[in-house]
Scaffold this motif. Structure first.
Motif, PDB file in Angstrom:
ATOM      1  N   GLY A  87       1.610   4.357  -1.379  1.00 34.47           N
ATOM      2  CA  GLY A  87       1.152   5.286  -2.397  1.00 34.47           C
ATOM      3  C   GLY A  87      -0.194   4.948  -3.040  1.00 34.47           C
ATOM      4  O   GLY A  87      -0.756   5.775  -3.762  1.00 34.47           O
ATOM      5  N   ASP A  88      -0.712   3.738  -2.784  1.00 32.62           N
ATOM      6  CA  ASP A  88      -2.017   3.368  -3.384  1.00 32.62           C
ATOM      7  C   ASP A  88      -2.669   2.303  -2.503  1.00 32.62           C
ATOM      8  O   ASP A  88      -3.116   1.269  -2.976  1.00 32.62           O
ATOM      9  CB  ASP A  88      -1.788   2.835  -4.796  1.00 32.62           C
ATOM     10  N   LEU A  89      -2.712   2.598  -1.203  1.00 29.21           N
ATOM     11  CA  LEU A  89      -3.084   1.560  -0.228  1.00 29.21           C
ATOM     12  C   LEU A  89      -4.601   1.487  -0.035  1.00 29.21           C
ATOM     13  O   LEU A  89      -5.140   1.847   0.998  1.00 29.21           O
ATOM     14  CB  LEU A  89      -2.347   1.812   1.097  1.00 29.21           C
ATOM     15  N   HIS A  90      -5.264   0.978  -1.053  1.00 27.90           N
ATOM     16  CA  HIS A  90      -6.714   0.744  -0.962  1.00 27.90           C
ATOM     17  C   HIS A  90      -6.933  -0.751  -0.698  1.00 27.90           C
ATOM     18  O   HIS A  90      -5.959  -1.533  -0.625  1.00 27.90           O
ATOM     19  CB  HIS A  90      -7.410   1.226  -2.230  1.00 27.90           C
ATOM     20  N   THR A  91      -8.186  -1.154  -0.558  1.00 25.60           N
ATOM     21  CA  THR A  91      -8.436  -2.549  -0.173  1.00 25.60           C
ATOM     22  C   THR A  91      -8.203  -3.540  -1.325  1.00 25.60           C
ATOM     23  O   THR A  91      -8.198  -4.745  -1.097  1.00 25.60           O
ATOM     24  CB  THR A  91      -9.860  -2.714   0.393  1.00 25.60           C
ATOM     25  N   GLY A  92      -7.978  -3.010  -2.543  1.00 28.86           N
ATOM     26  CA  GLY A  92      -7.539  -3.887  -3.639  1.00 28.86           C
ATOM     27  C   GLY A  92      -6.039  -4.134  -3.591  1.00 28.86           C
ATOM     28  O   GLY A  92      -5.514  -4.957  -4.345  1.00 28.86           O
ATOM     29  N   SER A  93      -5.322  -3.449  -2.717  1.00 30.61           N
ATOM     30  CA  SER A  93      -3.872  -3.655  -2.566  1.00 30.61           C
ATOM     31  C   SER A  93      -3.563  -4.494  -1.325  1.00 30.61           C
ATOM     32  O   SER A  93      -2.421  -4.498  -0.848  1.00 30.61           O
ATOM     33  CB  SER A  93      -3.145  -2.305  -2.432  1.00 30.61           C
ATOM     34  N   VAL A  94      -4.578  -5.161  -0.795  1.00 33.81           N
ATOM     35  CA  VAL A  94      -4.381  -5.990   0.406  1.00 33.81           C
ATOM     36  C   VAL A  94      -4.926  -7.379   0.104  1.00 33.81           C
ATOM     37  O   VAL A  94      -6.010  -7.511  -0.467  1.00 33.81           O
ATOM     38  CB  VAL A  94      -5.129  -5.388   1.613  1.00 33.81           C
TER      39      VAL A  94
ATOM     40  N   ILE B  90       0.192  -5.585  -1.133  1.00 30.48           N
ATOM     41  CA  ILE B  90       0.816  -5.787  -2.446  1.00 30.48           C
ATOM     42  C   ILE B  90       0.766  -4.485  -3.258  1.00 30.48           C
ATOM     43  O   ILE B  90       0.168  -3.500  -2.826  1.00 30.48           O
ATOM     44  CB  ILE B  90       0.089  -6.920  -3.223  1.00 30.48           C
ATOM     45  N   ASP B  91       1.417  -4.506  -4.423  1.00 34.35           N
ATOM     46  CA  ASP B  91       1.246  -3.469  -5.467  1.00 34.35           C
ATOM     47  C   ASP B  91       1.723  -2.053  -5.117  1.00 34.35           C
ATOM     48  O   ASP B  91       1.023  -1.070  -5.459  1.00 34.35           O
ATOM     49  CB  ASP B  91      -0.248  -3.329  -5.823  1.00 34.35           C
ATOM     50  N   PRO B  92       2.906  -1.879  -4.529  1.00 33.05           N
ATOM     51  CA  PRO B  92       3.307  -0.503  -4.193  1.00 33.05           C
ATOM     52  C   PRO B  92       3.989   0.236  -5.358  1.00 33.05           C
ATOM     53  O   PRO B  92       5.008   0.902  -5.166  1.00 33.05           O
ATOM     54  CB  PRO B  92       4.277  -0.713  -3.025  1.00 33.05           C
ATOM     55  N   GLU B  93       3.408   0.191  -6.560  1.00 30.75           N
ATOM     56  CA  GLU B  93       4.074   0.848  -7.691  1.00 30.75           C
ATOM     57  C   GLU B  93       3.979   2.376  -7.607  1.00 30.75           C
ATOM     58  O   GLU B  93       4.715   3.086  -8.285  1.00 30.75           O
ATOM     59  CB  GLU B  93       3.504   0.357  -9.011  1.00 30.75           C
ATOM     60  N   PHE B  94       3.070   2.886  -6.757  1.00 31.94           N
ATOM     61  CA  PHE B  94       2.946   4.337  -6.581  1.00 31.94           C
ATOM     62  C   PHE B  94       3.874   4.847  -5.467  1.00 31.94           C
ATOM     63  O   PHE B  94       3.767   6.007  -5.067  1.00 31.94           O
ATOM     64  CB  PHE B  94       1.504   4.717  -6.242  1.00 31.94           C
TER      65      PHE B  94
HETATM   66 MG    MG Z   1      -2.603  -1.267  -7.782  1.00 30.62          MG
END
Ligand code: MG
Ligand code: SR1
Length: 421
Positions: free
Chosen positions: A231-238, A248-252
């Motif tokens: 739901g928010d898979l940008h390069t800040g979530s890797v 990381i960070d799949p809160e969306f």
């Molecule tokens: Mg995030």
């Protein structure tokens, strides 16, 4: 215990009550706790044992508002439950690329998880020009495993419908509906961009045919409950290093269109690509080789994902008595359906990538590779290029034949030196 916003001073007492955390940290008499979050939504802490500093965890707590804005933007803490559930589900499907959850507390909206101390946020690595040899392979595997196994191509229909119902994440989806699919295509007061960005570049996204395409992508996001997404898979979530990759960070997380995760990731490789003129040149290097590597990642993520997704599908069909097309399915019908399915998934992916490119250029949730460029003219030129690529992908998404054509559009955007009339 009633919800309490924890701090670096109060978190230790909370953690000492938990056997699962004791098992990770060992000696918990003295703990070193630092708040490190620089994300938009939550508070994140690194916690280590002073006696055994090599033993550490990450703790993330969701407060009832958006961190980036503060208490003026209230936001459900329920996102921590969505994140804990998604982390566990994705870890079960792809353990090599998802951090382990040690403890999740719904009342405190808190998750304690594996500390990836040898890994760096991918966006930072891409700004520094680091090559990660296995990145496309790892990310495409993560995408194929998670996106295939949440879908009706794999799950029984009733299980999948229950999964859709139990992963509703309305408030976080509303953020995406507004920030990715609506505000970049109008003059919204929250929009942010370089002072030097020509008005003509912004207005290209206000063309009725562009707004039509953005509205179509928004509709798909809101109605195509195809699989459990990050739901928010940008390069800040890797998080990455030379040998490993973690998402990381799949809160969306929610049930949405398969192409959304793929498209967001590709868009963030493209912002990295289009900003290298600034990043590499500042570092005294030629941008050309690293840009070539970034385009290889775009191509490698898509083809690796598509190949593995199809292989998982074929493998599942081969051992299922009744496949998605029933027990009387024939090879030719299956092949036709797979081809049409992947064609639609590709154009969805491009449409979502386009909306993400637009919002990372004009929206409030900025990306450092563009927003941190201090020279307004240099930043504006990169913004012109990202917006041009967004427009091309949105308008042509149903006609672009393959990923090589996407790379060609990216090269054309990179070659622009102003706004097209
Ligand atoms: Mg995030
Ligand atoms: C209020 S900022 C919202 C953005 O941050 C998250 O990381 C998502 O990308 C979201 O769109």
């Amino acid at each position: 215990m009633d919800f309490k916003a924890l701090t670096a001073s109060t978190l230790g007492d909370y953690l000492r009550t938990l056997p699962s955390i004791q098992a990770q940290l060992g000696d918990m008499e003295a703990l070193d706790i630092v708040e490190v979050g620089d994300g938009n939504l939550n508070f994140v802490y690194f916690v280590s044992s002073r006696a055994q500093p090599e033993r550490s965890i990450v703790v993330k707590q969701a407060l009832p508002y958006v961190r980036l804005v503060g208490e003026d933007w209230p936001l459900t803490r329920h996102r921590a439950d969505r994140e804990a559930h998604a982390l566990r589900r994705f870890a079960a499907l792809c353990p090599q690329h998802v951090p382990v959850v040690f403890h999740a507390d719904s009342a405190q909206s808190l998750i304690a998880m594996q500390h990836l101390r040898e890994h760096l946020i991918l966006r930072k690595g891409l700004i520094s020009g680091v090559v990660y040899p296995q990145l496309a392979d790892h990310l495409s595997t993560y995408l194929a495993q998670t996106l295939f196994h949440g879908s009706d191509l794999y799950l029984d229909a009733d299980v999948k419908k229950q999964a859709v119902a139990s992963t509703i994440n309305s408030e976080l989806c509303k953020i995406t509906e507004d920030l990715i699919f609506t505000y970049p295509f109008e003059d919204h007061p929250s929009n942010l961009y370089s002072k030097a960005l020509p008005r003509a570049a912004i207005e290209r996204l206000h063309q009725p045919r562009v707004r039509l395409a953005a509205a179509q992508m928004k509709w798909a996001f809101m109605n195509q409950a195809e699989t459990l997404l990050h739901g928010d898979l940008h390069t800040g979530s890797v998080m990455v290093n030379q040998t490993g990759t973690y998402v990381i960070d799949p809160e969306f997380a929610y049930y949405g269109p398969i192409g959304f995760d793929v498209g967001l990731l590709l868009a963030n490789f493209l912002t990295a690509y289009l900003s290298q003129d600034w990043q590499r040149v500042q570092a005294g290097q030629s941008a050309v080789p690293y840009q070539a590597w970034l385009l290889e990642q775009v191509s490698g993520v898509w083809t690796g994902f598509a190949d593995q997704f199809l292989a998982l599908w074929a493998g599942h069909e081969a051992q299922a008595t009744t496949g998605f097309m029933g027990s009387g399915r024939d090879a030719q019908s299956l092949a036709l359906y797979r081809q049409a399915f992947m064609r639609r998934l590709f154009s969805d992916t491009l449409g979502f990538a386009a909306c993400e490119l637009a919002r990372r250029t004009l929206g409030m949730a900025q990306v450092a590779e563009i927003a941190a460029i201090p020279d307004a003219q240099a930043r504006a030129l990169i913004e012109i290029r990202t917006l041009h690529l967004a427009e091309q992908l949105l308008l042509q998404r149903e006609h672009i034949g393959d990923i090589a054509a996407v790379l060609e559009l990216a090269r054309q955007a990179q070659a622009l030196d102003g706004v097209a009339a």
